[in-house]
Scaffold this motif. Structure first.
Motif, mmCIF file in Angstrom:
data_model
loop_
_atom_site.group_PDB
_atom_site.id
_atom_site.type_symbol
_atom_site.label_atom_id
_atom_site.label_comp_id
_atom_site.label_asym_id
_atom_site.label_seq_id
_atom_site.Cartn_x
_atom_site.Cartn_y
_atom_site.Cartn_z
ATOM 1 N N MET A 102 0.855 -1.195 0.000
ATOM 2 C CA MET A 102 0.000 0.000 0.000
ATOM 3 C C MET A 102 0.887 1.241 0.000
ATOM 4 N N THR A 103 0.433 2.304 -0.706
ATOM 5 C CA THR A 103 1.189 3.536 -0.770
ATOM 6 C C THR A 103 1.281 4.183 0.600
ATOM 7 N N ASP A 104 2.479 4.609 0.970
ATOM 8 C CA ASP A 104 2.703 5.272 2.240
ATOM 9 C C ASP A 104 2.119 6.679 2.186
ATOM 10 N N LEU A 105 1.261 7.010 3.134
ATOM 11 C CA LEU A 105 0.656 8.334 3.163
ATOM 12 C C LEU A 105 1.313 9.235 4.190
ATOM 13 N N ALA A 106 2.530 8.913 4.607
ATOM 14 C CA ALA A 106 3.237 9.761 5.561
ATOM 15 C C ALA A 106 3.581 11.097 4.923
ATOM 16 N N PRO A 107 3.717 12.164 5.724
ATOM 17 C CA PRO A 107 4.039 13.470 5.164
ATOM 18 C C PRO A 107 5.355 13.440 4.389
ATOM 19 N N SER A 108 5.386 14.182 3.303
ATOM 20 C CA SER A 108 6.585 14.264 2.483
ATOM 21 C C SER A 108 7.663 15.070 3.179
ATOM 22 N N PRO A 109 8.934 14.686 3.033
ATOM 23 C CA PRO A 109 10.010 15.485 3.614
ATOM 24 C C PRO A 109 10.138 16.839 2.937
ATOM 25 N N HIS A 110 9.495 17.013 1.776
ATOM 26 C CA HIS A 110 9.570 18.265 1.039
ATOM 27 C C HIS A 110 8.310 19.104 1.243
ATOM 28 N N ALA B 136 -12.581 16.357 -16.983
ATOM 29 C CA ALA B 136 -11.159 16.674 -16.805
ATOM 30 C C ALA B 136 -10.959 17.606 -15.620
ATOM 31 N N ILE B 137 -11.816 18.611 -15.513
ATOM 32 C CA ILE B 137 -11.720 19.567 -14.405
ATOM 33 C C ILE B 137 -11.917 18.855 -13.067
ATOM 34 N N ALA B 138 -12.914 17.971 -13.019
ATOM 35 C CA ALA B 138 -13.209 17.257 -11.776
ATOM 36 C C ALA B 138 -12.037 16.375 -11.349
ATOM 37 N N VAL B 139 -11.428 15.660 -12.292
ATOM 38 C CA VAL B 139 -10.280 14.811 -11.946
ATOM 39 C C VAL B 139 -9.143 15.664 -11.407
ATOM 40 N N LEU B 140 -8.862 16.801 -12.057
ATOM 41 C CA LEU B 140 -7.788 17.681 -11.602
ATOM 42 C C LEU B 140 -7.985 18.082 -10.144
ATOM 43 N N MET B 141 -9.221 18.399 -9.772
ATOM 44 C CA MET B 141 -9.475 18.878 -8.417
ATOM 45 C C MET B 141 -9.656 17.741 -7.407
ATOM 46 N N PHE B 142 -9.685 16.507 -7.872
ATOM 47 C CA PHE B 142 -9.921 15.376 -6.978
ATOM 48 C C PHE B 142 -8.627 14.670 -6.571
ATOM 49 N N VAL B 143 -7.635 14.664 -7.448
ATOM 50 C CA VAL B 143 -6.425 13.890 -7.172
ATOM 51 C C VAL B 143 -5.432 14.695 -6.339
ATOM 52 N N ALA B 144 -4.457 13.991 -5.772
ATOM 53 C CA ALA B 144 -3.436 14.631 -4.942
ATOM 54 C C ALA B 144 -2.608 15.617 -5.751
ATOM 55 N N GLY B 145 -2.052 16.591 -5.038
ATOM 56 C CA GLY B 145 -1.191 17.575 -5.665
ATOM 57 C C GLY B 145 -1.668 18.983 -5.389
ATOM 58 N N THR B 146 -0.999 19.937 -6.005
ATOM 59 C CA THR B 146 -1.446 21.329 -5.961
ATOM 60 C C THR B 146 -1.847 21.720 -7.373
ATOM 61 N N ARG C 217 -11.867 22.671 -1.850
ATOM 62 C CA ARG C 217 -11.693 23.494 -0.657
ATOM 63 C C ARG C 217 -12.327 22.833 0.570
ATOM 64 N N ARG C 218 -13.473 22.192 0.380
ATOM 65 C CA ARG C 218 -14.135 21.529 1.513
ATOM 66 C C ARG C 218 -13.411 20.259 1.927
ATOM 67 N N HIS C 219 -12.554 19.745 1.059
ATOM 68 C CA HIS C 219 -11.834 18.501 1.326
ATOM 69 C C HIS C 219 -10.341 18.732 1.068
ATOM 70 N N ALA C 220 -9.763 19.623 1.856
ATOM 71 C CA ALA C 220 -8.359 19.996 1.648
ATOM 72 C C ALA C 220 -7.412 18.811 1.784
ATOM 73 N N TRP C 221 -7.851 17.774 2.468
ATOM 74 C CA TRP C 221 -7.023 16.584 2.650
ATOM 75 C C TRP C 221 -6.738 15.888 1.317
ATOM 76 N N LEU C 222 -7.485 16.220 0.275
ATOM 77 C CA LEU C 222 -7.252 15.594 -1.032
ATOM 78 C C LEU C 222 -5.855 15.885 -1.571
ATOM 79 N N ALA C 223 -5.213 16.939 -1.081
ATOM 80 C CA ALA C 223 -3.867 17.271 -1.552
ATOM 81 C C ALA C 223 -2.900 16.117 -1.375
ATOM 82 N N HIS C 224 -3.139 15.274 -0.376
ATOM 83 C CA HIS C 224 -2.256 14.133 -0.121
ATOM 84 C C HIS C 224 -3.014 12.807 -0.141
ATOM 85 N N ALA C 225 -4.148 12.787 -0.829
ATOM 86 C CA ALA C 225 -4.971 11.576 -0.837
ATOM 87 C C ALA C 225 -4.383 10.501 -1.747
#
Length: 427
Positions: free
Chosen positions: A1-9, A303-313, A366-374
């Motif tokens: 399983m992918t490690d969801l620990a915080p990135s060192p960066h 396309a817009i929905a996928v962009l806003m749903f996946v991890a990243g900025t 915005r309501r699910h800011a945790w998605l940045a690292h989902a």
């Protein structure tokens, strides 16, 4: 399983950043021909009325393309410490940065340190001094070097107007570090580093590591297209790189009605986002507009929905939120259509339905800011329909149902209408 620990960066504010990318020379209608106009044209102020529109969209970051003095398109830099006179001067950039700070908008500058233009003083000095000179030593030579102005030198991707710097030369390291520090001191929040893929990772580390103590919150993202993203981030000391693999997969999957392409890419994306916060996008100043790349306009929202749903900025290329169409062409001036002049006021280009699609998707993000690292997995997968399920570090869950078919589909125990997409709070 992918490690969801915080990135060192990890830079905490970057987790909440949503960028609006602007190519400023195009935005203000600057002449890109190389015919320099006398005096300074104070046109950066044309961006000011658009900042409230940026905020209304739901974004909070301005990813500003090249603003430094250059000969033509901005990446043939002449002086990294001077604002391009076609845009304005110091007072103009200070006013823009102040207006951004007033609105809580972060700012990234675009820096080209792989190469400079032939009007750069270092190159002029090297040409005057000749082969073998100290000045010529600042430029890269390899077996693929070509003759430019009487010197053998490497050029960027065949463009002899762009002469490549020697990234092992101490003067080059010092220049890049000093330029980054100068503009960070002036109030920017970080850097997009152009053509990072062409630069040895050790160069960025030599430039950036000394800056970390002074600018602990600065964010550095490199333009990297192919290769081992994780290794490049680790070796370079950058915080992020551009996620071109995901960009390609989103466009390809929707255009070919084949969600399997996206599902494969999301496995790779999980690996990247476990190590760093990728810069994600579906459009930028170098590629065909997303509205032109998607064959069926009913699927632009997917396309817009996928962009806003996946991890990243996420980054939105200015004009995409208005559904602009334009095709990049491989010819001289082939970027002009995708880098158009903008009107003086956003009201002259009403947002319309596409703007609302972005607002809706950004609001969910915005309501699910945790998605940045989902971690995002593709479930109930078929060519034309898929249920994406996101899992956060603390067990948060959400889903995105996507249907490209002309008939309803059942996903996650609920029907999804033809050619529709919808966010679901819990799968």
């Amino acid at each position: 399983m992918t490690d969801l620990a915080p990135s060192p960066h990890s830079i905490p504010w970057a987790d909440h950043a949503i960028w609006w990318q602007v190519y400023p020379l195009g935005f203000v209608g600057a002449d890109l021909s190389g015919e320099r106009r006398p005096g300074t044209l104070h046109r950066l102020s044309r961006l000011l009325p658009w900042l409230d529109d940026l905020v209304a969209l739901g974004a909070n970051g301005l990813l500003l393309g090249p603003v430094f003095d250059s000969a033509t398109h901005g990446y043939d830099t002449v002086d990294h410490l001077r604002i391009d006179p076609r845009l304005g001067g110091d007072a103009d950039i200070d006013a823009l940065l102040a207006a951004c700070r007033e609105r809580g908008i972060r700012v990234l500058f675009d820096g080209a340190f792989n190469h400079v233009g032939r009007a750069h003083p270092w190159w002029q000095e090297a040409v005057a001094a000749g082969p073998g000179s100290v000045a010529a030593g600042r430029f890269s030579t390899s077996p693929d070097a070509v003759e430019v102005d009487g010197l053998r030198v490497d050029v960027f991707e065949g463009h002899d107007a762009l002469v490549v710097l020697d990234h092992e030369h101490p003067d080059v390291v010092a220049l890049a570090g000093a330029v980054m520090a100068h503009w960070l001191e002036r109030g920017i929040d970080g850097w997009r580093l152009d053509a990072a893929y062409a630069v040895p990772p050790a160069f960025w580390r030599a430039c950036i590591d000394p800056l970390r103590a002074r600018f602990a919150d600065a964010w550095f993202v490199g333009e990297v297209i192919h290769g081992d993203y994780v290794a490049y981030v680790e070796e370079s000391g950058l915080d992020s790189v551009t996620q071109y693999e995901l960009w390609s997969a989103i466009r390809g999957a929707i255009s070919s009605r084949n969600w399997f392409e996206l599902a494969w890419s999301l496995k790779r994306h999980d690996e990247f986002s476990a190590a760093f916060l990728p810069l994600t996008f579906i459009g930028n100043h170098d590629v065909t507009r997303i509205a032109s790349a998607i064959d069926d306009e009913r699927h632009l929202g997917h396309a817009i929905a996928v962009l806003m749903f996946v991890a990243g900025t996420p980054s939105i290329y200015s004009g995409d939120e208005r559904g602009l169409h334009a095709v990049k062409e491989e010819r001289a001036g082939g970027d002009d259509a995708i880098r158009p002049e903008f009107p003086l006021s956003p009201t002259d280009w009403p947002g319309g339905p596409v703007f609302e699609l972005y607002r809706q998707a950004i609001a969910f993000r915005r309501r699910h800011a945790w998605l940045a690292h989902a971690r995002v997995t593709a479930e109930e997968l078929s060519n034309e329909a898929v249920l994406l399920v996101a899992t956060g570090r603390n067990g948060e869950r959400a889903a995105l149902a996507l249907n490209l078919a002309d008939e309803p589909r059942a996903l996650g125990g609920a029907a999804i209408a033809p050619n529709a997409w919808e966010f679901r709070e819990t799968p």
